[in-house]
Motif scaffolding. Structure first.
Motif, short mmCIF file in Angstrom:
data_model
loop_
_atom_site.label_atom_id
_atom_site.label_comp_id
_atom_site.label_asym_id
_atom_site.label_seq_id
_atom_site.Cartn_x
_atom_site.Cartn_y
_atom_site.Cartn_z
N LEU A 108 -5.76 18.68 -4.13
CA LEU A 108 -5.61 17.42 -3.39
C LEU A 108 -5.09 16.31 -4.30
N VAL A 109 -5.59 16.24 -5.53
CA VAL A 109 -5.12 15.23 -6.48
C VAL A 109 -3.65 15.48 -6.83
N SER A 110 -3.27 16.75 -7.00
CA SER A 110 -1.88 17.06 -7.31
C SER A 110 -0.96 16.66 -6.17
N ASN A 111 -1.38 16.95 -4.93
CA ASN A 111 -0.59 16.55 -3.77
C ASN A 111 -0.42 15.03 -3.72
N ALA A 112 -1.51 14.30 -4.01
CA ALA A 112 -1.46 12.83 -4.00
C ALA A 112 -0.52 12.32 -5.08
N SER A 113 -0.58 12.92 -6.26
CA SER A 113 0.30 12.51 -7.35
C SER A 113 1.77 12.73 -6.99
N ASP A 114 2.06 13.87 -6.36
CA ASP A 114 3.43 14.15 -5.92
C ASP A 114 3.90 13.09 -4.92
N ALA A 115 3.01 12.68 -4.02
CA ALA A 115 3.37 11.66 -3.02
C ALA A 115 3.70 10.33 -3.69
N LEU A 116 3.00 9.99 -4.76
CA LEU A 116 3.28 8.75 -5.48
C LEU A 116 4.63 8.83 -6.19
N ASP A 117 4.90 9.97 -6.80
CA ASP A 117 6.20 10.17 -7.46
C ASP A 117 7.35 10.05 -6.46
N LYS A 118 7.17 10.64 -5.28
CA LYS A 118 8.23 10.62 -4.27
C LYS A 118 8.47 9.21 -3.74
N LEU A 119 7.40 8.43 -3.61
CA LEU A 119 7.58 7.04 -3.16
C LEU A 119 8.37 6.24 -4.18
N LYS A 120 8.06 6.42 -5.45
CA LYS A 120 8.74 5.68 -6.50
C LYS A 120 10.24 6.01 -6.51
N LEU A 121 10.54 7.30 -6.32
CA LEU A 121 11.93 7.72 -6.29
C LEU A 121 12.64 7.19 -5.04
N GLU A 122 11.96 7.25 -3.90
CA GLU A 122 12.56 6.79 -2.65
C GLU A 122 12.82 5.29 -2.70
N ALA A 123 11.90 4.55 -3.31
CA ALA A 123 12.08 3.09 -3.42
C ALA A 123 13.27 2.77 -4.30
N PHE A 124 13.53 3.59 -5.30
CA PHE A 124 14.69 3.38 -6.16
C PHE A 124 15.99 3.67 -5.41
N LYS A 125 15.98 4.73 -4.60
CA LYS A 125 17.19 5.11 -3.87
C LYS A 125 17.50 4.13 -2.74
N ASP A 126 16.44 3.74 -2.01
CA ASP A 126 16.63 2.91 -0.83
C ASP A 126 16.15 1.49 -1.11
N LYS A 127 17.08 0.59 -1.44
CA LYS A 127 16.72 -0.78 -1.80
C LYS A 127 16.17 -1.56 -0.60
N ASP A 128 16.43 -1.05 0.61
CA ASP A 128 15.94 -1.75 1.80
C ASP A 128 14.53 -1.32 2.19
N LEU A 129 14.00 -0.33 1.50
CA LEU A 129 12.65 0.14 1.82
C LEU A 129 11.63 -0.87 1.29
N SER A 130 10.90 -1.46 2.18
CA SER A 130 9.95 -2.50 1.80
C SER A 130 8.59 -1.88 1.48
N VAL A 131 8.41 -1.52 0.22
CA VAL A 131 7.14 -0.94 -0.23
C VAL A 131 6.76 -1.56 -1.58
N ASP A 132 5.48 -1.55 -1.85
CA ASP A 132 4.97 -2.07 -3.11
C ASP A 132 4.65 -0.90 -4.03
N THR A 133 5.37 -0.80 -5.13
CA THR A 133 5.13 0.30 -6.07
C THR A 133 4.48 -0.18 -7.36
#
Length: 633
Positions: free
Chosen positions: A36-61
């Motif tokens: 479960l912790v590994s899955n959560a860590s992967d989700a955090l990594d993916k958000l960071k990458l997605e926020a970099f790719k999509d400048k219009d994505l309004s998320v707090d990283t």
């Protein structure tokens, strides 16, 4: 919004898997929290990458983290992250079904496993960690909201064949998995997973290297007369192992990190750490596993190295970093100068990736070669587990062919119990021997009992015994080793350095008419009949020309649906054998005797059977043989 609860049935394989999890007696149930912790860590990594790719994505990283929350009174444990989250379709696709190949094999292996530790290993190998939650929970609730969407999704199941899904309006971004824990046992068959010390122990052991903070509210006892206080503590060190020197990292930390990225509960066979500075910089931490994954030879198996750029996760199976024949190698590469916004297509063309790949391959092959000289037992384990895959590189990677040959081992006629290196074979070659002799076949017994071996055995020549399917392919792609040509003893002419050339020439003249007749008699089956220098006790053998396709390789291609023209081979006769000399005498006495053609056919068919081949018309062979046996009685 109207809340609508929908009920679904699990995929059949998932239902079987859940029942195994729920009713299992696995001794190490701690796996669920690591997964479960590994899955959560992967989700955090993916958000960071997605926020970099999509400048219009309004998320707090700015504060990506994993949170472990315990309610001892309600007996619930929640693992929460503020990562990428999942859409409703993601939940159905990823939780309700198992799309990963090999599930049926996983279930079979679990059922057949005779011990708890062996079964536990399989959970990691097949990446079905989420379902491990049902080892410790009667009911699992998942609440998630995908980054950028307004509505979340609640998923819930008791693991008994169905699950429910409903929309949630006020779900925070990310995913929260809440386990409604089973009762703890006094004999610790079911540990108390509401105990903070237990959770801290599991996180420290398995997830200390996670690069995001794993937080938990910890109760601190107050001073005398004061109430206890609660403070939020970070349970993991968050240090990237590949960025630390080897002297700063313990073997246990390396092993735990390997288990995390490889989904394997065993320790790695060998750890390889490397870095480069200068024109381009990168750090790499690679592992050679101690056993082959069950999907090593499956076409759609995942392979590749985890790729990071400046500690930012990019992808977990970067195939561009490692060739297919080294697909079993696990690890991380952290590059400093790559663009974060990369795709698989651009990676394949990236010059830096290609340079890193070449250096990784060279380092791995060098490490295996050193292992051979320093730890024979570990090398033997490596080769027994991964040798078949490594030999694929002899066909796929001509640039590193010499280095691959140096780490290969082969069975030979020298010792049935010990394999040999090519270096060892060359050092034992006889004076004047110009070739490395080998023979391919379905098994050692087939090769050792082949008529092709007779003269080489009689003269004491060592022959490599090649029985892997890949051997049929690489021997045609690799011309030599250390200046010595590879020579199949079942192809072409085998010159063993005899000194009876004049005698052989005279014998050819004596048998010329007989060989011409026999070639014509068997023209539909063979391209030529000639005398043999490789036979001592058998009457005949079939061989191929130097450029002919080997029979086993021809069989493989036909099995894959390839249409191939008939490959006629050469029949070699032993002039000293009574059957051959008798047939020749009968032909000289009565060339028109129709029984002679049947005998010639029997000689050919026996030669095919002697090498483990298949007859074109086995019924005819049995009929002719039965008739001849009947007449001899």
């Amino acid at each position: 919004m109207t809340t609508q609860v929908e009920t679904f049935e699990f995929q059949a394989e998932v239902r079987q898997l859940l029942q195994l999890m729920i009713h299992s007696i696995y001794s190490n149930k701690d796996a669920f929290l690591r997964e479960l912790v590994s899955n959560a860590s992967d989700a955090l990594d993916k958000l960071k990458l997605e926020a970099f790719k999509d400048k219009d994505l309004s998320v707090d990283t700015s504060d990506l983290h994993v949170e472990v929350e315990v309610d001892a009174e309600a007996r619930t444990l929640t693992v929460r992250d503020n990562g990428i989250g999942m859409t409703r379709d993601d939940v159905v696709r990823l939780i309700g079904t198992i799309a990963k190949s090999g599930t049926a094999e996983f279930l079979k292996m679990v059922r057949e496993s005779q011990d708890a530790a062996g079964a536990q290993d399989l959970i990691g190998q097949f990446g079905v960690g989420f379902y491990a939650s049902f080892m410790v929970a009667d009911r699992v609730t998942l609440v998630t909201r995908y980054a950028g969407e307004e509505t979340g999704t609640r998923w819930e199941s008791g693991g008994e064949g169905t699950y429910t899904i409903e929309p949630v309006e006020d779900a925070p971004q990310g995913t929260a998995v809440t386990l409604h824990l089973k009762a703890a046992d006094a004999d610790e068959q079911m540990p108390d997973y509401t105990a903070q010390w237990k959770l801290r122990e599991i996180v420290k052991r398995y997830s200390d290297f996670i690069t995001h903070p794993i937080r938990m509210a910890v109760e601190k006892p107050g001073a005398e007369g004061e109430e206890p206080t609660t403070e939020v503590q970070t349970l993991n060190s968050m240090k990237a192992l590949w960025a630390r020197s080897a002297s700063e990292v313990s073997d246990t930390e390396y092993a735990d990190f390997y288990r995390h990225i490889a989904n394997d509960w065993a320790e790695p066979l060998k750890t390889v750490q490397m870095s480069a500075e200068g024109t381009f910089e990168y750090q790499a931490l690679l592992f050679i596993p101690s056993h082959a994954p069950l999907d090593l030879f499956m076409r759609d198996a995942n392979r590749g190295i985890h790729l990071y750029v400046k500690r930012v996760f990019i992808m977990d199976d970067c195939e561009s970093l490692i060739p297919e024949y080294l697909r079993f190698v696990k690890g991380v590469v952290d590059a400093a100068d790559l663009s974060l916004n990369v795709s698989r297509e651009t990676l394949q063309q990236d010059r830096q990736i290609q340079l890193i790949r070449r250096r990784l391959v060279k380092k791995i092959l060098t490490t295996v070669k050193e292992l051979r000289g320093s730890d024979a037992d570990k090398y033997k384990t490596f080769w027994s587990e991964f040798g078949r895959a490594v030999k694929e590189g002899l066909v796929q990677d001509p640039d590193n062919r010499d280095a691959i040959l140096e780490v290969c081992s082969f069975e030979s006629t020298l010792d049935a119990e010990q394999q040999t290196s090519l270096r060892g074979y060359v050092e034992r070659m006889k004076d004047g021997q110009q070739h490395i002799y080998y023979m391919t076949g379905d098994s050692r017994a087939v090769v050792e009992n082949s008529p092709h071996m007779e003269a080489l055995k009689a003269k004491g020549y060592e022959v490599l015994v090649l029985t892997d399917p890949i051997d049929e392919m690489w021997v045609d792609a690799v011309p030599e080793y250390d200046g010595k040509q590879f020579q199949s003893i079942a192809k072409g002419q085998v010159d063993l350095g005899g000194d009876d050339a004049a005698k052989d020439e005279e014998q050819e003249k004596e048998f010329a008419d007989f060989l011409t007749w026999m070639s014509d008699s068997l023209k539909d089956s063979v391209k030529q009949v000639r005398l043999s220098t490789r036979l001592t006790t058998s009457p005949a053998c079939v061989v191929g020309d130097s450029d002919d396709l080997a029979p086993n390789l021809e069989k493989m291609y036909r099995a894959m649906g390839h249409e191939l023209p008939q490959v006629k081979r050469i029949l070699e006769l032993n002039p000293a054998h009574g059957l051959v000399s008798g047939l020749r005498a009968a032909h000289q006495a009565d060339p028109e005797d129709p029984a002679l053609a049947e005998t010639a056919s029997l000689v050919h068919d026996m030669a095919v059977l002697a090498e483990g081949g298949e007859l074109a018309d086995s019924a005819r062979f049995i009929r002719l043989l039965s008739s001849r046996l009947e007449k001899s009685l």
